[in-house]
Design a protein around this motif. Structure first.
Motif, PDB file in Angstrom:
ATOM      1  N   MET A 176       0.848  -1.200   0.000  1.00 45.13           N
ATOM      2  CA  MET A 176       0.000   0.000   0.000  1.00 45.13           C
ATOM      3  C   MET A 176       0.881   1.248   0.000  1.00 45.13           C
ATOM      4  N   SER A 177       0.477   2.252  -0.785  1.00 43.79           N
ATOM      5  CA  SER A 177       1.202   3.510  -0.829  1.00 43.79           C
ATOM      6  C   SER A 177       0.363   4.607  -0.169  1.00 43.79           C
ATOM      7  N   PHE A 178       0.971   5.771   0.042  1.00 44.51           N
ATOM      8  CA  PHE A 178       0.236   6.886   0.637  1.00 44.51           C
ATOM      9  C   PHE A 178      -0.894   7.346  -0.285  1.00 44.51           C
ATOM     10  N   SER A 179      -0.693   7.247  -1.585  1.00 45.88           N
ATOM     11  CA  SER A 179      -1.744   7.671  -2.525  1.00 45.88           C
ATOM     12  C   SER A 179      -2.976   6.782  -2.406  1.00 45.88           C
ATOM     13  N   ASP A 180      -2.795   5.527  -1.992  1.00 46.87           N
ATOM     14  CA  ASP A 180      -3.935   4.619  -1.816  1.00 46.87           C
ATOM     15  C   ASP A 180      -4.824   5.043  -0.647  1.00 46.87           C
ATOM     16  N   LEU A 181      -4.309   5.899   0.233  1.00 46.22           N
ATOM     17  CA  LEU A 181      -5.064   6.319   1.411  1.00 46.22           C
ATOM     18  C   LEU A 181      -5.966   7.517   1.133  1.00 46.22           C
ATOM     19  N   GLY A 182      -5.900   8.048  -0.086  1.00 47.57           N
ATOM     20  CA  GLY A 182      -6.779   9.156  -0.445  1.00 47.57           C
ATOM     21  C   GLY A 182      -6.202  10.536  -0.181  1.00 47.57           C
ATOM     22  N   LEU A 183      -4.895  10.629   0.028  1.00 47.33           N
ATOM     23  CA  LEU A 183      -4.270  11.938   0.260  1.00 47.33           C
ATOM     24  C   LEU A 183      -4.093  12.690  -1.050  1.00 47.33           C
TER      25      LEU A 183
ATOM     26  N   ALA B 248      -2.483  15.428  -3.861  1.00 47.43           N
ATOM     27  CA  ALA B 248      -1.158  15.502  -4.500  1.00 47.43           C
ATOM     28  C   ALA B 248      -0.189  16.401  -3.736  1.00 47.43           C
ATOM     29  N   ASP B 249      -0.668  17.540  -3.220  1.00 45.97           N
ATOM     30  CA  ASP B 249       0.230  18.453  -2.508  1.00 45.97           C
ATOM     31  C   ASP B 249       0.802  17.815  -1.245  1.00 45.97           C
ATOM     32  N   LEU B 250       0.006  17.005  -0.571  1.00 50.58           N
ATOM     33  CA  LEU B 250       0.496  16.305   0.609  1.00 50.58           C
ATOM     34  C   LEU B 250       1.434  15.163   0.216  1.00 50.58           C
ATOM     35  N   LEU B 251       1.106  14.470  -0.870  1.00 50.06           N
ATOM     36  CA  LEU B 251       1.957  13.381  -1.337  1.00 50.06           C
ATOM     37  C   LEU B 251       3.330  13.893  -1.750  1.00 50.06           C
ATOM     38  N   ARG B 252       3.385  15.085  -2.337  1.00 46.59           N
ATOM     39  CA  ARG B 252       4.674  15.693  -2.702  1.00 46.59           C
ATOM     40  C   ARG B 252       5.532  15.890  -1.467  1.00 46.59           C
ATOM     41  N   ALA B 253       4.917  16.382  -0.405  1.00 49.54           N
ATOM     42  CA  ALA B 253       5.658  16.635   0.830  1.00 49.54           C
ATOM     43  C   ALA B 253       6.132  15.328   1.465  1.00 49.54           C
ATOM     44  N   VAL B 254       5.285  14.304   1.432  1.00 47.01           N
ATOM     45  CA  VAL B 254       5.654  13.005   1.997  1.00 47.01           C
ATOM     46  C   VAL B 254       6.818  12.405   1.211  1.00 47.01           C
ATOM     47  N   THR B 255       6.728  12.454  -0.113  1.00 54.25           N
ATOM     48  CA  THR B 255       7.787  11.902  -0.960  1.00 54.25           C
ATOM     49  C   THR B 255       9.109  12.618  -0.742  1.00 54.25           C
TER      50      THR B 255
ATOM     51  N   GLY C 135      11.186  11.233   1.856  1.00 56.19           N
ATOM     52  CA  GLY C 135      11.732   9.910   1.608  1.00 56.19           C
ATOM     53  C   GLY C 135      10.845   8.759   2.032  1.00 56.19           C
ATOM     54  N   TYR C 136       9.568   9.057   2.365  1.00 55.38           N
ATOM     55  CA  TYR C 136       8.656   8.001   2.793  1.00 55.38           C
ATOM     56  C   TYR C 136       7.887   7.462   1.590  1.00 55.38           C
ATOM     57  N   THR C 137       7.803   6.162   1.490  1.00 55.74           N
ATOM     58  CA  THR C 137       7.105   5.546   0.355  1.00 55.74           C
ATOM     59  C   THR C 137       5.898   4.717   0.789  1.00 55.74           C
ATOM     60  N   GLU C 138       5.995   4.060   1.944  1.00 55.05           N
ATOM     61  CA  GLU C 138       4.890   3.224   2.412  1.00 55.05           C
ATOM     62  C   GLU C 138       4.434   3.684   3.794  1.00 55.05           C
ATOM     63  N   PRO C 139       3.141   3.770   4.010  1.00 52.68           N
ATOM     64  CA  PRO C 139       2.647   4.171   5.331  1.00 52.68           C
ATOM     65  C   PRO C 139       2.891   3.081   6.369  1.00 52.68           C
ATOM     66  N   THR C 140       3.069   3.507   7.617  1.00 52.19           N
ATOM     67  CA  THR C 140       3.222   2.563   8.726  1.00 52.19           C
ATOM     68  C   THR C 140       1.847   2.036   9.116  1.00 52.19           C
TER      69      THR C 140
END
Length: 418
Positions: A1-8, A10-17, A20-25
């Motif tokens: 599962m990726s962060f994008s699968d959680l419904g976040l 694009a602007d938040l996904l850019r910050a997460v990426t 260096g985070y790729t998979e949620p805990t």
């Protein structure tokens, strides 16, 4: 599962990426969808599991998508027990919200009020605060919480332990009754469950680790030693094993200061951090420790959950905590996010009962060692342990927060030092 699968978004996904985070805990996988739905939540997770991002990311998305008041006002309030934790959460909000047009600020005691007052006047969307300073500023007319949509109580059990329950209840009366409430706690104690029943409406319950369990990747060990030889044993273990970046917990502020001074005299660079230290001194010590300029950081329990140090390799209990749950919080500073860690406790005859309480809590018998040259004297009798953070649970109104001397006047004056 990726962060994008959680419904976040694009602007938040850019910050997460970018971090260096790729998979949620696990806590993020469960918490983010719940928060995005607008539900109340009661969550328990080990420290170092990513719970801050677990509420920060969906909170920012809900605020960004929601209807904003004509005047920029506090729409999300995050309450934390310590300055260090407030700073940590504030940094996460700023990092993950860098591509959003939301304003945030951190408020805590121990520093000047004016920059905080100025930030409040300019308008905020997210406020991260410790309860005492927040109430001070409200009483002065600088804080308006009348439109808060999301309330987060982070490390709620720690806030109860530190006597903030009355402050929290006063702050709740300043907010709209209809809002989203998120309660995070390292343990589901009876007190936390009582608070949850009063605060939460049909909450989702998330528990990603066994209650009061210690992280699997923490190697725990007990060293039996006489009380008067603890310092020499600690210095011996640090030097013999080449330990660096060692977080050491003591029972008292005076003990922390004395131990840091003694270790430094033995060419082991050390500093103490506790509630009587100024915010500047605490920040300098933590910065030096994180940056590798300081070998040992000696702390009291106020720092147990407020320190965010990646891949901390060693935690030492110079004194066992009076409260067994604090052992879990202390050693939770190491072995974080999948890293290996080592937790060593120096135990004298005075602390046998405390050790028994800890082993019953974590349902483990911890391995015992005796270091050659430091064999304990079997004829030494146990002595009462004094000056602990709290020997028994007391009514919170009477319990003095750490950093409070007996002759300091006034509850408000005490809280302002947080």
């Amino acid at each position: 599962m990726s962060f994008s699968d959680l419904g976040l978004h694009a602007d938040l996904l850019r910050a997460v990426t970018a971090q260096g985070y790729t998979e949620p805990t696990p806590i993020q996988r469960q918490a983010i969808p719940v928060v995005l739905e607008g539900r109340d939540m009661l969550a328990s997770a080990q420290t170092g599991t990513g719970k801050t991002a677990g509420f920060t990311l969906p909170m920012l998305q809900r605020l960004n998508d929601g209807k904003r008041p004509a005047k920029r006002q506090v729409r999300a309030l995050v309450l934390t027990p310590t300055r260090e934790l407030a700073a940590q959460v504030g940094e996460s909000v700023a990092t993950y919200g860098q591509h959003l047009s939301l304003r945030s600020h951190i408020i805590f005691g121990g520093v000047g009020q004016q920059p905080q007052i100025d930030a409040l006047k300019a308008g905020l969307d997210v406020l991260i605060a410790t309860p005492g300073r927040l109430l001070d500023l409200h009483q002065q007319g600088h804080v308006d919480l009348s439109v808060v949509e999301i309330l987060v109580l982070d490390e709620a059990d720690r806030m109860l332990d530190m006597g903030f329950i009355h402050d929290i209840k006063r702050l709740l009366r300043l907010m709209p009754k209809k809002r989203q409430n998120l309660l995070f706690s390292a343990t589901f104690s009876n007190e936390i469950q009582t608070l949850a029943k009063q605060l939460l409406d049909n909450p989702a319950m998330i528990e990603v680790a066994t209650r009061n369990a210690t992280a699997e990747k923490i190697e725990q060990a007990i060293y039996r030693v006489d009380r008067e030889k603890k310092r020499e044993l600690l210095a011996h273990l640090i030097q013999q094993n080449g330990w660096f970046q060692v977080l050491v917990f003591t029972r008292t502020k005076h003990g922390a200061n004395r131990l840091a001074e003694q270790l430094s005299k033995q060419d082991i660079p050390s500093m103490a951090i506790h509630g009587n230290k100024s915010q500047g001194a605490r920040t300098r010590a933590l910065t030096a420790f994180k940056g590798g300029d300081l070998q040992v950081l000696v702390a009291t329990d106020i720092a147990a959950r407020g320190l965010d140090i990646n891949e901390l390799p060693h935690v030492v209990n110079f004194d066992l905590p009076n409260v067994a749950e604090d052992y879990v919080h202390r050693i939770g500073r190491t072995g974080r996010a999948g890293s290996n860690g080592e937790a060593v406790s120096l135990v004298c005859v005075d602390e046998d009962a405390l050790l028994g309480n800890i082993e019953r809590l974590i349902k483990q018998t911890l391995p015992k060692h005796i270091e050659p040259g430091f064999e304990p004297d079997p004829t030494i009798k146990p002595e009462p342990i004094e000056n602990g953070r709290r020997n028994q649970r007391q009514p919170s109104a009477k319990r003095k927060p750490e950093g409070q001397s007996a002759n300091t006047g006034g509850e408000r004056k005490r809280r302002a030092r947080r």
